[in-house]
Design an enzyme around this catalytic site. Structure first.
Site, PDB file in Angstrom:
ATOM      1  N   GLU A   1     141.965 -14.287 -33.183  1.00 29.23           N
ATOM      2  CA  GLU A   1     140.777 -14.559 -34.010  1.00 29.23           C
ATOM      3  C   GLU A   1     141.134 -15.103 -35.402  1.00 29.23           C
ATOM      4  O   GLU A   1     140.322 -15.087 -36.316  1.00 29.23           O
ATOM      5  CB  GLU A   1     139.898 -13.298 -34.119  1.00 29.23           C
ATOM      6  CG  GLU A   1     138.692 -13.298 -33.192  1.00 29.23           C
ATOM      7  CD  GLU A   1     139.038 -13.056 -31.715  1.00 29.23           C
ATOM      8  OE1 GLU A   1     140.212 -12.753 -31.395  1.00 29.23           O
ATOM      9  OE2 GLU A   1     138.149 -13.198 -30.865  1.00 29.23           O
TER      10      GLU A   1
ATOM     11  N   TYR B   1     143.388 -13.856 -37.483  1.00 29.33           N
ATOM     12  CA  TYR B   1     143.837 -12.839 -38.439  1.00 29.33           C
ATOM     13  C   TYR B   1     145.343 -12.987 -38.698  1.00 29.33           C
ATOM     14  O   TYR B   1     146.007 -13.867 -38.147  1.00 29.33           O
ATOM     15  CB  TYR B   1     143.471 -11.437 -37.924  1.00 29.33           C
ATOM     16  CG  TYR B   1     141.985 -11.136 -38.022  1.00 29.33           C
ATOM     17  CD1 TYR B   1     141.349 -11.080 -39.262  1.00 29.33           C
ATOM     18  CD2 TYR B   1     141.215 -10.926 -36.890  1.00 29.33           C
ATOM     19  CE1 TYR B   1     139.986 -10.802 -39.364  1.00 29.33           C
ATOM     20  CE2 TYR B   1     139.849 -10.654 -36.985  1.00 29.33           C
ATOM     21  CZ  TYR B   1     139.239 -10.597 -38.219  1.00 29.33           C
ATOM     22  OH  TYR B   1     137.892 -10.332 -38.312  1.00 29.33           O
TER      23      TYR B   1
ATOM     24  N   ARG C   1     146.317  -8.184 -28.639  1.00 31.98           N
ATOM     25  CA  ARG C   1     145.188  -9.133 -28.509  1.00 31.98           C
ATOM     26  C   ARG C   1     145.705 -10.502 -28.910  1.00 31.98           C
ATOM     27  O   ARG C   1     146.068 -10.740 -30.067  1.00 31.98           O
ATOM     28  CB  ARG C   1     144.043  -8.666 -29.411  1.00 31.98           C
ATOM     29  CG  ARG C   1     142.835  -9.550 -29.376  1.00 31.98           C
ATOM     30  CD  ARG C   1     141.690  -8.920 -28.596  1.00 31.98           C
ATOM     31  NE  ARG C   1     140.480  -9.711 -28.803  1.00 31.98           N
ATOM     32  CZ  ARG C   1     139.476  -9.320 -29.562  1.00 31.98           C
ATOM     33  NH1 ARG C   1     139.507  -8.156 -30.170  1.00 31.98           N
ATOM     34  NH2 ARG C   1     138.422 -10.090 -29.693  1.00 31.98           N
TER      35      ARG C   1
ATOM     36  N   HIS D   1     137.956 -17.275 -36.474  1.00 31.23           N
ATOM     37  CA  HIS D   1     136.642 -17.109 -37.102  1.00 31.23           C
ATOM     38  C   HIS D   1     136.178 -18.391 -37.798  1.00 31.23           C
ATOM     39  O   HIS D   1     134.994 -18.588 -37.991  1.00 31.23           O
ATOM     40  CB  HIS D   1     136.659 -15.945 -38.089  1.00 31.23           C
ATOM     41  CG  HIS D   1     136.618 -14.613 -37.404  1.00 31.23           C
ATOM     42  ND1 HIS D   1     135.856 -14.377 -36.276  1.00 31.23           N
ATOM     43  CD2 HIS D   1     137.252 -13.444 -37.667  1.00 31.23           C
ATOM     44  CE1 HIS D   1     136.027 -13.126 -35.885  1.00 31.23           C
ATOM     45  NE2 HIS D   1     136.870 -12.543 -36.704  1.00 31.23           N
TER      46      HIS D   1
ATOM     47  N   ALA E   1     136.566 -21.352 -36.558  1.00 25.03           N
ATOM     48  CA  ALA E   1     136.304 -22.388 -35.555  1.00 25.03           C
ATOM     49  C   ALA E   1     134.848 -22.821 -35.628  1.00 25.03           C
ATOM     50  O   ALA E   1     133.965 -22.014 -35.918  1.00 25.03           O
ATOM     51  CB  ALA E   1     136.623 -21.854 -34.159  1.00 25.03           C
TER      52      ALA E   1
ATOM     53  N   GLN F   1     121.756 -10.047 -33.950  1.00 22.69           N
ATOM     54  CA  GLN F   1     120.827  -9.736 -35.036  1.00 22.69           C
ATOM     55  C   GLN F   1     121.021  -8.363 -35.671  1.00 22.69           C
ATOM     56  O   GLN F   1     120.878  -8.223 -36.869  1.00 22.69           O
ATOM     57  CB  GLN F   1     119.387  -9.892 -34.547  1.00 22.69           C
ATOM     58  CG  GLN F   1     118.909 -11.326 -34.626  1.00 22.69           C
ATOM     59  CD  GLN F   1     117.499 -11.478 -34.104  1.00 22.69           C
ATOM     60  OE1 GLN F   1     117.282 -11.958 -33.018  1.00 22.69           O
ATOM     61  NE2 GLN F   1     116.541 -11.054 -34.884  1.00 22.69           N
TER      62      GLN F   1
ATOM     63  N   LYS G   1     117.744 -25.414 -48.192  1.00 20.03           N
ATOM     64  CA  LYS G   1     118.314 -25.919 -46.946  1.00 20.03           C
ATOM     65  C   LYS G   1     117.573 -25.321 -45.737  1.00 20.03           C
ATOM     66  O   LYS G   1     117.509 -24.103 -45.592  1.00 20.03           O
ATOM     67  CB  LYS G   1     119.787 -25.519 -46.891  1.00 20.03           C
ATOM     68  CG  LYS G   1     120.549 -26.141 -45.761  1.00 20.03           C
ATOM     69  CD  LYS G   1     122.033 -26.079 -46.035  1.00 20.03           C
ATOM     70  CE  LYS G   1     122.669 -25.009 -45.173  1.00 20.03           C
ATOM     71  NZ  LYS G   1     124.075 -24.799 -45.415  1.00 20.03           N
TER      72      LYS G   1
HETATM   73  P1  NAP Z   1     108.950 -17.786 -40.296  1.00 17.98           P
HETATM   74  O1  NAP Z   1     110.391 -17.602 -40.074  1.00 17.98           O
HETATM   75  O2  NAP Z   1     108.262 -16.929 -41.278  1.00 17.98           O
HETATM   76  O3  NAP Z   1     108.742 -19.309 -40.664  1.00 17.98           O
HETATM   77  C1  NAP Z   1     107.511 -19.845 -40.903  1.00 17.98           C
HETATM   78  C2  NAP Z   1     107.665 -21.288 -41.334  1.00 17.98           C
HETATM   79  O4  NAP Z   1     106.409 -21.789 -41.597  1.00 17.98           O
HETATM   80  C3  NAP Z   1     108.507 -21.465 -42.548  1.00 17.98           C
HETATM   81  O5  NAP Z   1     109.349 -22.564 -42.360  1.00 17.98           O
HETATM   82  C4  NAP Z   1     107.497 -21.706 -43.648  1.00 17.98           C
HETATM   83  O6  NAP Z   1     108.150 -22.579 -44.516  1.00 17.98           O
HETATM   84  C5  NAP Z   1     106.344 -22.322 -42.912  1.00 17.98           C
HETATM   85  N1  NAP Z   1     105.023 -21.978 -43.463  1.00 17.98           N
HETATM   86  C6  NAP Z   1     104.596 -20.767 -43.877  1.00 17.98           C
HETATM   87  N2  NAP Z   1     103.309 -20.854 -44.279  1.00 17.98           N
HETATM   88  C7  NAP Z   1     102.929 -22.121 -44.102  1.00 17.98           C
HETATM   89  C8  NAP Z   1     101.715 -22.816 -44.352  1.00 17.98           C
HETATM   90  N3  NAP Z   1     100.656 -22.212 -44.833  1.00 17.98           N
HETATM   91  N4  NAP Z   1     101.683 -24.126 -44.067  1.00 17.98           N
HETATM   92  C9  NAP Z   1     102.750 -24.757 -43.570  1.00 17.98           C
HETATM   93  N5  NAP Z   1     103.911 -24.151 -43.334  1.00 17.98           N
HETATM   94  C10 NAP Z   1     104.012 -22.844 -43.593  1.00 17.98           C
HETATM   95  O7  NAP Z   1     108.154 -17.617 -38.969  1.00 17.98           O
HETATM   96  P2  NAP Z   1     108.456 -18.166 -37.537  1.00 17.98           P
HETATM   97  O8  NAP Z   1     109.322 -19.345 -37.543  1.00 17.98           O
HETATM   98  O9  NAP Z   1     107.134 -18.289 -36.917  1.00 17.98           O
HETATM   99  O10 NAP Z   1     109.236 -17.013 -36.880  1.00 17.98           O
HETATM  100  C11 NAP Z   1     108.674 -15.740 -36.799  1.00 17.98           C
HETATM  101  C12 NAP Z   1     109.745 -14.726 -36.712  1.00 17.98           C
HETATM  102  O11 NAP Z   1     110.281 -14.744 -35.397  1.00 17.98           O
HETATM  103  C13 NAP Z   1     110.886 -15.009 -37.632  1.00 17.98           C
HETATM  104  O12 NAP Z   1     110.729 -14.337 -38.838  1.00 17.98           O
HETATM  105  C14 NAP Z   1     112.044 -14.555 -36.885  1.00 17.98           C
HETATM  106  O13 NAP Z   1     112.440 -13.275 -37.298  1.00 17.98           O
HETATM  107  C15 NAP Z   1     111.621 -14.491 -35.453  1.00 17.98           C
HETATM  108  N6  NAP Z   1     112.405 -15.490 -34.759  1.00 17.98           N
HETATM  109  C16 NAP Z   1     113.725 -15.465 -34.934  1.00 17.98           C
HETATM  110  C17 NAP Z   1     114.479 -16.397 -34.345  1.00 17.98           C
HETATM  111  C18 NAP Z   1     115.950 -16.374 -34.510  1.00 17.98           C
HETATM  112  O14 NAP Z   1     116.575 -17.366 -34.390  1.00 17.98           O
HETATM  113  N7  NAP Z   1     116.561 -15.274 -34.796  1.00 17.98           N
HETATM  114  C19 NAP Z   1     113.915 -17.372 -33.588  1.00 17.98           C
HETATM  115  C20 NAP Z   1     112.544 -17.396 -33.444  1.00 17.98           C
HETATM  116  C21 NAP Z   1     111.789 -16.458 -34.053  1.00 17.98           C
HETATM  117  P3  NAP Z   1     107.505 -23.136 -45.873  1.00 17.98           P
HETATM  118  O15 NAP Z   1     106.645 -22.026 -46.380  1.00 17.98           O
HETATM  119  O16 NAP Z   1     108.688 -23.443 -46.729  1.00 17.98           O
HETATM  120  O17 NAP Z   1     106.782 -24.354 -45.471  1.00 17.98           O
HETATM  121 FE1  SF4 Z   2     124.101  -7.184 -30.845  1.00 24.07          FE
HETATM  122 FE2  SF4 Z   2     122.324  -5.764 -29.488  1.00 24.07          FE
HETATM  123 FE3  SF4 Z   2     121.888  -8.369 -29.976  1.00 24.07          FE
HETATM  124 FE4  SF4 Z   2     123.739  -7.561 -28.214  1.00 24.07          FE
HETATM  125  S1  SF4 Z   2     121.531  -7.289 -28.068  1.00 24.07           S
HETATM  126  S2  SF4 Z   2     123.991  -9.098 -29.767  1.00 24.07           S
HETATM  127  S3  SF4 Z   2     124.515  -5.745 -29.223  1.00 24.07           S
HETATM  128  S4  SF4 Z   2     122.028  -6.743 -31.495  1.00 24.07           S
END
Ligand code: NAP
Ligand code: SF4
Length: 677
Positions: free
Chosen positions: A167, A169, A217, A255, A257, A342, A569
């Site tokens: 990894e 290290y 490892r 890490h 990569a 997560q 960004k």
């Molecule tokens: P979000 O992460 O809160 O993003 C909402 C987006 O909408 C932002 O880009 C925001 O950016 C924009 N927005 C907010 N109010 C707005 C408005 N009035 N008009 C136009 N744009 C607006 O919500 P989401 O994308 O719906 O995701 C929901 C949740 O699902 C996330 O918080 C996340 O935890 C989860 N999720 C996670 C993943 C992951 O990859 N881990 C994937 C999918 C969903 P601006 O305000 O800058 O425009």
């Molecule tokens: Fe980590 Fe649990 Fe997501 Fe697996 S399911 S990656 S252990 S948080």
């Protein structure tokens, strides 16, 4: 333990002086538990996994000295008291019928510390600190400290140690010219560059005697330019065997990569072929690793001769009883690790205690318990999404009578949208697991039913898990036929044009963009396609397994522009350890990103935007379809009606807080509620 279901996986492994009860190793994970110094809690975390049937556990990395710690204050065995503390862990694991080895992790230039040391002063791209070059005496000190760590581990009752040599290290840094520029006996030729790992293994073996497990490892594919070739890997493995290693474990990728190695979009068992190349070339057992998360995958890898044993790490956060459930023919009840990072790695990298999205008890075994209830109640849960399911299953397992209602005709809520995203296929297994657990827990499921206040009066407890509805961004023209919401696209599969503007660059905006640029087979389901996409090649052909032609993704299925109003960004707030993968994946598909925009209006030509507070530079993003991914608002109408009727209800998940809504928070909140109902 029955061997019939998984004959390779459940077969014992004779190491000569000791026997492992099956072929499953719980790989090393830095959980942050040791740093809490709550030793009974650390011990229970490991003991629960030992009771769950795993043959051999490897602890999180323990620093051999201050300079080698991953960060200042990283756990290690420095004092007699430390040894006593670790004995609490080893005793608990042994009592549970398991075996445990301590990983010795010297981070070298990856240490987040100004005191970090390395073969040469080559700064790592993932650390702000340039390392100090070690002199001969300094190298001797590192070897001595690693040996001391091993003898202390033995004193603390561990069954063995794992010497971390992969990894990227410390030991790995000596092996490749990328980080080793030395001209003395520790650098230059390959023989000189592998002198340190071999010396470490030889001296550890000398110090601990013959009857102590010594896992090395070894980085089998570095995934960095100037990484090792396959011939070099074989040479090192053979030397490590001669020096006294008991087992060789596989490390994949440094890490630094730029290839994902464990994220959910990495195909299952994506790197087993790399380990397979070493099989037959050494006489000691070889372990393979990475994205093996279910017993059938593990069995397949072993049956295919890729390795003698499999290492799984995160799957043991998701389910401590993985091995027992497999052996008992209950694999469909194993909570699946969806490789999301997560609650595990993202937590580790934010200095938080590790847990698991699907199993909030992980690393909280002594503080979150699901005791059988003495007063069974009837519980109504409205909403069969992540929050409602999590609550319902735990409450039912505790002895309550649970009914889950959902107006949809399937369970899963928002998880059903994640399922549709190429690279997130693991969510299919997660929803299937929920369905199975609803069944085994004896929950009454009422799909296609939206209960009203009167329907809920008879229950002892009511839990509102009604989730969210998409936020209305109120953009002029959004009612036009060329505008869709992410729900239309992901759930109802509405047709989408070739040029698309995605409004909102949060988790869902990124997911929708990913969905739209792909067509046909998901690379996560096709290893050859995935390797081509990320530029992974055979280390027998190219050093480090890095294809000289670079990543070669398929052409995007659509031209996508991803927009947000915030002037930062795009994707900055995605997962700490996975955000870069999502950004890189979209970049490879030529997705345009724009930040700091105002949405002026939508018409048949596309989306009209302007820039900045002064609303300058009016621009038309020509698009056939505009997809709204502007976040969500809580769906609380039933909660409000119940309150007005004087019925107390628990409100959880997205219905409670839509901002930062995610499955991790929803499941965690549901689990904590279910534990006390
Ligand atoms: P979000 O992460 O809160 O993003 C909402 C987006 O909408 C932002 O880009 C925001 O950016 C924009 N927005 C907010 N109010 C707005 C408005 N009035 N008009 C136009 N744009 C607006 O919500 P989401 O994308 O719906 O995701 C929901 C949740 O699902 C996330 O918080 C996340 O935890 C989860 N999720 C996670 C993943 C992951 O990859 N881990 C994937 C999918 C969903 P601006 O305000 O800058 O425009
Ligand atoms: Fe980590 Fe649990 Fe997501 Fe697996 S399911 S990656 S252990 S948080």
């Amino acid at each position: 333990m029955s061997h019939s279901l998984y004959p390779h996986l459940l077969a014992p492994l004779d190491l000569g002086f000791t026997t492992l009860r099956n072929r499953v190793l719980m790989g090393s994970m830095h959980t942050g538990l040791e740093e809490t110094k709550d030793w009974p809690r650390v011990a229970e975390f490991y003991a629960e996994r030992a009771r769950g049937g795993v043959a051999l556990i490897v602890t999180g990395g323990m620093a051999p000295n201050a300079e080698g710690g991953v960060f200042p204050g990283a756990a290690g065995l420095y004092t007699p008291q430390d040894i006593e503390n670790h004995r609490v862990i080893t005793d608990a694991v042994h009592e549970a019928g398991g075996k445990i080895a301590m990983q010795i992790l010297h981070a070298g230039r990856y240490a987040y510390s100004p005191d970090c040391v390395a073969p040469s002063p080559v700064k790592s791209p993932i650390s702000p600190f340039p390392p100090k070059e070690l002199d001969e005496e300094g190298i001797e000190k590192q070897i001595a400290d690693i040996v001391t760590a091993a003898t202390r581990a033995q004193e603390a009752g561990y069954d063995g140690v794992e010497v971390m040599g992969s990894e990227g290290y410390f030991l790995n840094q000596f092996i490749v010219t990328h980080t080793n520029k030395r001209t003395d006996r520790w650098g230059g030729s390959y023989e000189n560059r592998i002198r340190l790992p071999i010396e470490v293994v030889r001296r550890v073996r000398e110090a601990v005697g013959p009857e102590f497990i010594l896992i090395y490892r070894l980085s089998m594919i570095d995934l960095i330019p100037e990484g090792s070739t396959h011939a070099e890997v074989v040479q090192l493995a053979q030397e490590v065997e001669k020096a006294g290693a008991t087992i060789i474990n596989t490390g994949i990728g440094w890490h630094e990569a730029r290839v994902p190695t464990i994220a959910t979009s990495v195909p299952r068992k994506a790197f087993a072929w790399v380990t397979k190349k070493l099989m037959g070339k050494v006489g000691i057992p070889v372990i393979t690793s990475n994205r093996i998360n279910m017993p059938d995958v593990a069995e397949e890898v072993l049956a295919d001769g890729c390795a003698d044993m499999v290492s799984m790490a995160r799957p043991f956060l998701a389910d401590a009883d993985f091995v027992n459930k497999a052996a008992e023919g209950r694999a469909d009840q194993i909570a699946p690790c969806i490789a999301c990072n997560q609650a595990c790695l993202d937590h580790t990298f934010s200095g938080k205690l590790t847990s698991c999205l699907v199993n909030p008890r992980a690393c909280h075994e002594t503080v979150l318990t699901y005791a059988p209830t003495e007063t069974p109640k009837s519980i109504a849960i409205i909403g069969a999404g992540a929050a409602g399911l999590s609550t319902g299953i735990i409450a039912a397992e505790r002895g309550h009578r649970v009914t889950i209602f959902d107006k949809a005709d399937q369970i899963g809520g928002q998880l059903n949208m994640a399922k549709a995203i190429p690279g997130k296929e693991e969510f299919i297994g997660l929803v299937d697991w929920y369905a199975r657990m609803v069944e085994t827990a004896g929950i009454t499921l009422r799909l296609g039913v939206a209960p009203g206040v009167e329907d809920l009066r008879g229950f002892d407890e009511v839990v509102i898990a009604t989730g969210v509805t998409p936020r209305d961004p109120q953009i002029p023209g959004q009612d036009g036929p060329n505008v869709l919401s992410y729900v239309d696209v992901l759930l109802h599969k509405a047709p989408v044009g070739k040029r698309v503007a995605v409004i909102g660059a949060g988790g869902i905006g990124f997911d929708v963009a990913e969905f739209l640029v792909h067509e046909g087979e998901s690379p996560t389901e096709d290893l050859t396609l995935w390797k081509t996409e990320w530029g992974v090649s055979d280390p027998a052909r190219d050093r480090g397994g890095v294809a000289p032609e670079g990543p070669r993704p398929e052409a995007p299925a659509r031209q996508v522009t991803l927009l947000q109003r915030k002037n930062e960004k795009p994707g900055k707030r995605l997962g700490k350890t996975t955000g870069w993968i999502h950004r890189a994946a979209l970049k490879m598909k030529q997705v345009e990103m724009a930040a700091g925009v105002n949405y002026e209006r939508i018409d048949e030509k596309g989306l009209h935007i302007s820039l900045g507070e002064a609303r300058e530079n009016p621009t038309l993003i020509e698009a056939d379809t505009i997809v709204l991914c502007a976040g969500q608002v809580s769906n609380r109408s039933l909660a409000d009606e119940l309150e007005a009727a004087g019925i107390e209800a628990h409100v959880i998940g997205g219905a409670d807080v839509a901002a930062e809504l995610d499955a991790k928070r929803a499941i965690n909140q549901g689990a904590h509620l279910a534990a006390v109902l």
